[in-house]
Design a protein around this motif. Structure first.
Motif, mmCIF file in Angstrom:
data_model
loop_
_atom_site.group_PDB
_atom_site.id
_atom_site.type_symbol
_atom_site.label_atom_id
_atom_site.label_comp_id
_atom_site.label_asym_id
_atom_site.label_seq_id
_atom_site.Cartn_x
_atom_site.Cartn_y
_atom_site.Cartn_z
ATOM 1 N N GLY A 64 -16.311 61.059 48.359
ATOM 2 C CA GLY A 64 -17.483 60.564 48.005
ATOM 3 C C GLY A 64 -17.617 59.996 46.743
ATOM 4 N N GLU A 65 -16.500 59.855 46.023
ATOM 5 C CA GLU A 65 -16.493 59.147 44.865
ATOM 6 C C GLU A 65 -15.341 57.740 44.958
ATOM 7 O OE1 GLU A 65 -17.677 59.840 42.041
ATOM 8 O OE2 GLU A 65 -18.725 61.575 42.851
ATOM 9 N N PRO A 66 -15.905 56.729 45.386
ATOM 10 C CA PRO A 66 -14.987 55.583 45.510
ATOM 11 C C PRO A 66 -14.247 55.199 44.556
ATOM 12 C CG PRO A 66 -17.317 55.111 46.000
ATOM 13 C CD PRO A 66 -17.587 56.335 45.236
ATOM 14 N N THR A 67 -13.046 54.666 44.800
ATOM 15 C CA THR A 67 -12.153 54.362 43.867
ATOM 16 C C THR A 67 -11.859 52.848 43.940
ATOM 17 O OG1 THR A 67 -10.130 54.306 45.597
ATOM 18 C CG2 THR A 67 -10.712 56.588 44.585
ATOM 19 N N CYS A 68 -10.899 52.100 43.359
ATOM 20 C CA CYS A 68 -10.606 50.706 43.106
ATOM 21 C C CYS A 68 -10.112 50.257 44.504
ATOM 22 C CB CYS A 68 -9.820 50.302 42.029
ATOM 23 S SG CYS A 68 -8.037 51.002 42.049
ATOM 24 N N GLU A 69 -9.435 51.276 45.439
ATOM 25 C CA GLU A 69 -8.859 51.129 46.555
ATOM 26 C C GLU A 69 -9.897 51.082 47.975
ATOM 27 O OE1 GLU A 69 -5.756 49.961 47.222
ATOM 28 O OE2 GLU A 69 -5.140 50.191 45.058
ATOM 29 N N SER A 70 -11.183 51.620 47.564
ATOM 30 C CA SER A 70 -11.921 51.902 48.614
ATOM 31 C C SER A 70 -12.435 50.685 49.445
ATOM 32 C CB SER A 70 -13.330 52.403 48.123
ATOM 33 O OG SER A 70 -13.191 53.659 47.517
ATOM 34 N N GLY A 71 -12.655 49.392 48.770
ATOM 35 C CA GLY A 71 -13.061 48.432 49.691
ATOM 36 C C GLY A 71 -11.811 47.921 50.195
ATOM 37 N N TRP A 72 -10.519 47.912 49.922
ATOM 38 C CA TRP A 72 -9.352 47.446 50.700
ATOM 39 C C TRP A 72 -9.241 48.532 51.876
ATOM 40 C CZ3 TRP A 72 -5.191 50.374 52.173
ATOM 41 C CH2 TRP A 72 -4.146 49.889 52.821
ATOM 42 N N THR A 73 -9.646 49.880 51.615
ATOM 43 C CA THR A 73 -9.718 50.440 52.839
ATOM 44 C C THR A 73 -10.608 50.403 53.986
ATOM 45 O OG1 THR A 73 -8.888 52.685 51.280
ATOM 46 C CG2 THR A 73 -9.801 53.320 53.649
ATOM 47 N N VAL A 74 -11.756 50.095 53.508
ATOM 48 C CA VAL A 74 -12.893 49.589 54.480
ATOM 49 C C VAL A 74 -12.335 48.361 55.440
ATOM 50 C CG1 VAL A 74 -15.086 48.773 54.674
ATOM 51 C CG2 VAL A 74 -14.922 50.546 53.176
ATOM 52 N N ARG A 75 -11.650 47.361 54.477
ATOM 53 C CA ARG A 75 -11.346 46.288 55.224
ATOM 54 C C ARG A 75 -10.228 46.292 56.071
ATOM 55 N NH1 ARG A 75 -7.359 42.379 54.083
ATOM 56 N NH2 ARG A 75 -7.082 43.267 52.030
ATOM 57 N N MET A 76 -9.101 47.322 55.520
ATOM 58 C CA MET A 76 -7.870 47.360 56.666
ATOM 59 C C MET A 76 -8.059 48.247 57.608
ATOM 60 S SD MET A 76 -5.694 45.554 55.122
ATOM 61 C CE MET A 76 -4.460 46.038 56.254
ATOM 62 N N LEU A 77 -9.067 49.320 57.661
ATOM 63 C CA LEU A 77 -9.267 50.063 59.079
ATOM 64 C C LEU A 77 -10.256 49.404 59.813
ATOM 65 C CD1 LEU A 77 -9.633 53.649 57.498
ATOM 66 C CD2 LEU A 77 -7.607 52.394 57.956
ATOM 67 N N SER A 78 -10.880 48.206 59.710
ATOM 68 C CA SER A 78 -11.826 47.481 60.555
ATOM 69 C C SER A 78 -10.794 46.304 61.200
ATOM 70 C CB SER A 78 -12.846 47.023 59.851
ATOM 71 O OG SER A 78 -13.567 46.089 60.423
ATOM 72 N N THR A 79 -11.005 46.259 62.681
ATOM 73 C CA THR A 79 -10.270 45.146 63.212
ATOM 74 C C THR A 79 -11.145 43.798 62.777
ATOM 75 O OG1 THR A 79 -11.296 45.406 65.150
ATOM 76 C CG2 THR A 79 -9.233 46.792 64.818
ATOM 77 N N GLN A 80 -12.102 43.883 62.756
ATOM 78 C CA GLN A 80 -12.791 42.639 62.696
ATOM 79 C C GLN A 80 -12.857 42.116 61.208
ATOM 80 O OE1 GLN A 80 -17.192 43.186 63.853
ATOM 81 N NE2 GLN A 80 -17.098 45.084 63.243
ATOM 82 N N LEU A 81 -12.948 42.993 60.356
ATOM 83 C CA LEU A 81 -12.744 42.541 59.106
ATOM 84 C C LEU A 81 -11.171 42.075 58.775
ATOM 85 C CD1 LEU A 81 -14.763 45.351 56.925
ATOM 86 C CD2 LEU A 81 -15.567 42.960 57.557
ATOM 87 N N SER A 82 -10.504 42.701 59.118
ATOM 88 C CA SER A 82 -8.958 42.366 59.109
ATOM 89 C C SER A 82 -8.342 41.267 60.106
ATOM 90 C CB SER A 82 -8.068 43.565 59.171
ATOM 91 O OG SER A 82 -8.164 44.662 58.417
ATOM 92 N N TRP A 83 -8.927 41.110 61.101
ATOM 93 C CA TRP A 83 -8.437 40.059 61.892
ATOM 94 C C TRP A 83 -9.405 39.366 62.711
ATOM 95 C CZ3 TRP A 83 -3.337 39.341 62.274
ATOM 96 C CH2 TRP A 83 -2.273 40.207 61.868
ATOM 97 N N LEU A 84 -10.742 39.589 62.276
ATOM 98 C CA LEU A 84 -11.724 38.802 62.819
ATOM 99 C C LEU A 84 -11.734 38.886 64.164
ATOM 100 C CD1 LEU A 84 -11.445 35.468 60.841
ATOM 101 C CD2 LEU A 84 -12.631 37.591 60.102
ATOM 102 N N ASP A 85 -11.560 40.114 64.837
ATOM 103 C CA ASP A 85 -11.490 40.678 66.232
ATOM 104 C C ASP A 85 -12.323 41.960 66.454
ATOM 105 O OD1 ASP A 85 -10.795 40.453 68.882
ATOM 106 O OD2 ASP A 85 -8.716 41.224 68.786
ATOM 107 N N PRO A 86 -13.448 41.798 66.848
ATOM 108 C CA PRO A 86 -14.250 42.920 66.873
ATOM 109 C C PRO A 86 -13.858 43.723 68.317
ATOM 110 C CG PRO A 86 -15.701 41.136 67.164
ATOM 111 C CD PRO A 86 -14.496 40.622 66.625
ATOM 112 N N PRO A 87 -13.836 45.037 68.268
ATOM 113 C CA PRO A 87 -13.524 45.765 69.699
ATOM 114 C C PRO A 87 -14.698 45.391 70.779
ATOM 115 C CG PRO A 87 -14.523 47.220 67.988
ATOM 116 C CD PRO A 87 -14.112 45.996 67.383
#
Length: 210
Positions: A64-87
């Motif tokens: 629950g304590e976001p880090t400087c990598e948190s935004g990257w994590t949210v983006r990389m674990l999402s197919t639509q944010l990373s590849w613009l391809d929603p499931p």
């Protein structure tokens, strides 16, 4: 820490209590009505699960304590944010999210990946208030810590928040049930994880014997 432990649903569906930052974020969104057909609605629901997963994973990983990598994590674990391809289905959303969580973040653990999926289902069952609050938190993480975060928010998060406000809560409950039913196991995740674990165990035992 799980996403459901911080009072995300405070106020209930009928009397939501937003803090000042959340109110400003909601007011800043354009006042539009998104016209989505039945197929598009299913895709949007699956995309919602895809977006929530990265946020839930980060909350678990950072306690629950976001880090400087948190935004990257949210983006990389999402197919639509990373590849613009929603499931296209709940099974695809659950499987892709778990697989990505096992290869991209620093912390990679099977049980952690499944707990994050459980948290997504918990959020959906808590209702629209909790789900929108989580999306706004993910939006903030992307804005401050992901490459092209502003554009990703404009392309995906903003419209999802606008659309979600008109979605009946029962559809979120049904989505949670579909995700739980589609949760991958080690034999079905698409990778030979059990073989990898056996090889790792053999290497560990071999190293101890030397």
């Amino acid at each position: 820490q799980s996403v459901g432990s911080g009072g995300a649903g405070e106020g209930g569906e009928g009397g939501a209590v937003w803090d000042e930052e959340e109110r400003e974020a909601l007011v800043s969104l354009p006042s539009v009505e998104l016209l989505i057909d039945r197929e598009g609605s299913l895709r949007a629901l699956c995309g919602l699960a895809d977006l929530l997963y990265g946020y839930c994973y980060d909350v678990r990983a950072t306690e629950g304590e976001p880090t400087c990598e948190s935004g990257w994590t949210v983006r990389m674990l999402s197919t639509q944010l990373s590849w613009l391809d929603p499931p296209a289905s709940p099974a695809e959303a659950a499987g892709a999210s778990v697989r990505r969580s096992l290869c991209y973040p620093l912390l990679r653990h099977w049980l952690l990946s499944l707990r994050a999926l459980d948290d997504v289902c918990c959020l959906l069952r808590l209702g629209k208030v909790a789900t929108i609050r989580a999306l706004l938190a993910a939006r903030k993480l992307l804005q401050g810590g992901a490459e092209y975060g502003y554009l990703l928010n404009r392309a995906w998060l903003d419209d999802t928040v606008i659309w979600l406000q008109r979605v009946p809560a029962r559809r979120l409950v049904r989505l949670a049930a579909a995700l739980e039913a589609a949760a991958p196991s080690k034999p079905t995740v698409g990778w030979p994880l059990e073989q990898y674990e056996a090889l790792a165990l053999e290497d560990e035992e071999g190293g101890e014997g030397e």
